[in-house]
Design an enzyme around this catalytic site. Structure first.
Site, PDB file in Angstrom:
ATOM      1  CG  HIS A 175      -2.940  -0.845   5.972  1.00 41.49           C
ATOM      2  ND1 HIS A 175      -2.398  -1.784   5.665  1.00 41.49           N
ATOM      3  CD2 HIS A 175      -2.340   0.454   5.696  1.00 41.49           C
ATOM      4  CE1 HIS A 175      -1.509  -1.343   4.897  1.00 41.49           C
ATOM      5  NE2 HIS A 175      -1.303  -0.240   4.817  1.00 41.49           N
ATOM      6  CG  ASP A 387     -10.191  -7.349  10.491  1.00 41.78           C
ATOM      7  OD1 ASP A 387      -9.282  -6.198  10.510  1.00 41.78           O
ATOM      8  OD2 ASP A 387     -10.002  -8.358  11.165  1.00 41.78           O
TER       9      ASP A 387
HETATM   10  O1  F6P Z   1      -4.165  -1.288  10.212  1.00 36.95           O
HETATM   11  C1  F6P Z   1      -4.387  -1.800  11.627  1.00 36.95           C
HETATM   12  C2  F6P Z   1      -3.155  -1.655  12.568  1.00 36.95           C
HETATM   13  O2  F6P Z   1      -2.494  -0.378  12.531  1.00 36.95           O
HETATM   14  C3  F6P Z   1      -2.096  -2.467  11.832  1.00 36.95           C
HETATM   15  O3  F6P Z   1      -0.893  -1.915  11.900  1.00 36.95           O
HETATM   16  C4  F6P Z   1      -1.651  -3.660  13.060  1.00 36.95           C
HETATM   17  O4  F6P Z   1      -2.638  -4.694  12.472  1.00 36.95           O
HETATM   18  C5  F6P Z   1      -2.554  -3.406  14.096  1.00 36.95           C
HETATM   19  O5  F6P Z   1      -3.383  -2.300  13.767  1.00 36.95           O
HETATM   20  C6  F6P Z   1      -1.439  -3.102  15.116  1.00 36.95           C
HETATM   21  O6  F6P Z   1      -1.870  -2.144  16.113  1.00 36.95           O
HETATM   22  P1  F6P Z   1      -0.748  -1.349  16.922  1.00 36.95           P
HETATM   23  O7  F6P Z   1       0.289  -0.676  16.139  1.00 36.95           O
HETATM   24  O8  F6P Z   1      -1.745  -0.358  17.597  1.00 36.95           O
HETATM   25  O9  F6P Z   1      -0.301  -2.144  18.003  1.00 36.95           O
END
Ligand code: F6P
Length: 493
Positions: A175, A387
């Site tokens: 992602h 991003d």
């Molecule tokens: O892909 C990026 C990501 O891992 C997504 O799950 C989300 O946008 C964000 O980062 C969330 O981060 P975390 O799970 O570290 O709070």
């Protein structure tokens, strides 16, 4: 049931986080809250649509001693899919999640190598936790299920599954961006990470650039892997195995956002927002508190705009919503202090009776409030330094019923799709972003309408369901038989 034409089994989704978080309420009882972030927002509608099993971390550590299963059974309700937890110890959480994932891969893959902490003790825990996830997948899946692993926390899961003797097809979607060789080569575990990715049957990236970066890294580092470009996919051949590599931009549930934005509750909330800011153009931004989102740079650009375009005074309000994130990492706490200092400075410099230039919100907005801001804000200012995709840009357009203008960083994955009708900016170019703010503010009705119509169409056509179908379809096709390609990959939609 997993409904892809070519498959019979269930869909097993694996991500670091589950779509819920267990948190302790004021009375000490454990409660369930919805999880946040782009990945969850995107995947939840897919799971609702297709059912299956979602495996991930529920937000607590073993030392919390929570009886998770009954809480998860309750959360699952009639959602149509089952939630299966992987619980980490406090040390695993520190070294795997905060450490390897968020102090190494996260900054490096966002081209910010100077922020990396290449602590050599993190890797062993990363391997161990990936093994733990693989064991949970092996336990909750059966022959014929399609296993779909998501994101940078879990790159090693396919290798661990193979070591456990699991033979199901396994796909992976990254992602976040994949960096160019110049940057990737700095990773002390570069060979292990590339080899681990190549243990999947299909690897998906957000953009063509990410896919090309990956292919260049493989070519630079792995002499036994032949990688060839076949239009919509690349094929990496390792001996007799073929790994398919595709670029598919993740989408949102466009219809759901658009319908909810048109609801009476959101219309009322939107009316209230403008009523409280009479005569103002609202410039809206919402970001997770993360240094990749470029919040200080954006504030600098807004300050520059107020200095150089005085017509904006008392006419525009920047609403900057910041969602708390990764608060245990020192750099994130420092960023909060920096953002708050800048907001204070800019407001101190420009505020007049009846006009405060920046409204700063440090909390997760309710869904109704968020959609109301999307719906009613004349301009969205989305300027990450880098991003993977940035779904806020897509959500804003889905909800923009009043022909808003999207200002978007050229370094967001979404820019590849939306470049024609968004105002693209370089987030490091403070004067350029300020000029884009002014341009958006002065843009005529017809131009705004035409641009937003095109943006909405692009996002609607490639929504989250298109993305899932395309990925699963790519997983189902293309195999190599004696060096001959058997089937062509045609994305759905
Ligand atoms: O892909 C990026 C990501 O891992 C997504 O799950 C989300 O946008 C964000 O980062 C969330 O981060 P975390 O799970 O570290 O709070």
């Amino acid at each position: 049931m997993f409904t892809n034409k070519t498959r019979e089994g269930r869909l097993i989704t694996v991500s670091n986080r589950l779509p819920i978080m267990l948190t302790r309420a004021d009375d000490g009882e454990w409660q369930i809250e919805p999880g946040g972030g782009g990945l969850i927002t995107a995947l939840a509608p897919m799971l609702r649509d297709r059912g299956g099993v979602w495996i991930g971390w529920p937000g607590v550590v073993e030392e919390d001693q929570v009886d998770i299963e009954p809480l998860l059974a309750h959360a699952t309700g009639d959602s149509g899919y089952a939630l299966k937890p992987v619980v980490l110890t406090a040390t695993e959480h520190d070294k795997f999640y905060l450490g390897f994932s968020n102090e190494i891969i996260w900054p490096l893959f966002h081209d910010l190598q100077s922020r990396c902490n290449f602590d050599p003790t993190y890797w062993a825990t990363y391997e161990a936790v990936n093994r733990k996830f693989a064991q949970a997948v092996a336990q909750h899946s059966r022959a014929g299920d399609y296993l779909w692993v998501h994101d940078y926390h879990l790159i090693n899961v396919a290798s661990e599954l193979r070591a456990l003797g699991v033979t199901n097809e396994v796909g992976f979607f990254l992602h976040i961006p994949f960096p160019s060789p110049d940057i990737f080569l700095k990773l002390p575990w570069r060979f292990q990470i590339l080899r681990a990715l190549l243990d999947y049957d299909l690897i998906g990236f957000q953009t063509l650039r990410d896919r090309q970066n990956f292919a260049q890294c493989v070519q630079a580092l792995l002499k036994d892997v032949a990688i060839q470009d076949k239009g919509p996919v690349s094929l990496a051949q390792i001996g007799t195995r073929v790994v398919r590599v595709c670029a598919l931009p993740i989408g949102i549930d466009f219809q759901e956002f658009a319908q909810q934005a048109a609801s009476a509750a959101v219309a009322d909330a939107a009316w209230y927002i403008h009523e409280a800011l009479p005569g103002r153009t609202i410039i809206f931004s919402t970001d997770r508190l993360d240094y990749t989102k470029g919040i200080p740079e954006k504030l600098a650009a807004f300050r520059y705009a107020l200095l150089h375009y005085p017509e904006l005074h008392e006419r525009v309000t920047l609403v900057q919503a910041v969602v708390p994130s990764r608060t245990d990492i020192r750099e994130y706490a420092e960023l909060k202090a920096e953002v708050e200092r800048l907001v204070g400075e800019i407001n101190g410099q420009f505020t007049r009776a009846g006009w405060v230039p920046i409204h700063y919100i440090y909390q997760r907005l309710s869904r109704t409030e968020l959609l109301a801001y999307y719906r009613t804000s004349e301009i969205a200012l989305i300027t990450p330094l880098k991003d993977g995709m940035n779904l806020v840009a897509k959500e804003y357009c889905a909800c923009s019923l009043e022909d808003g203008v999207l200002i978007l960083s050229e370094f967001a994955g979404a820019a590849a799709q939306l470049q024609r009708d968004a105002l693209l900016v370089n987030p490091y170019d403070v004067a350029g972003v300020a000029a884009a703010i002014y341009r958006a503010w002065t843009m005529g009705r017809e131009e705004r309408r035409a641009r937003m119509r095109n943006l909405r169409r692009a996002i609607r056509e490639r929504d989250i369901f298109w993305w899932v179908d395309s990925f699963l379809h790519a997983g189902a096709t293309y195999s190599l038989n004696n060096g001959t390609l058997l089937e062509k990959f045609v994305p759905h939609g």
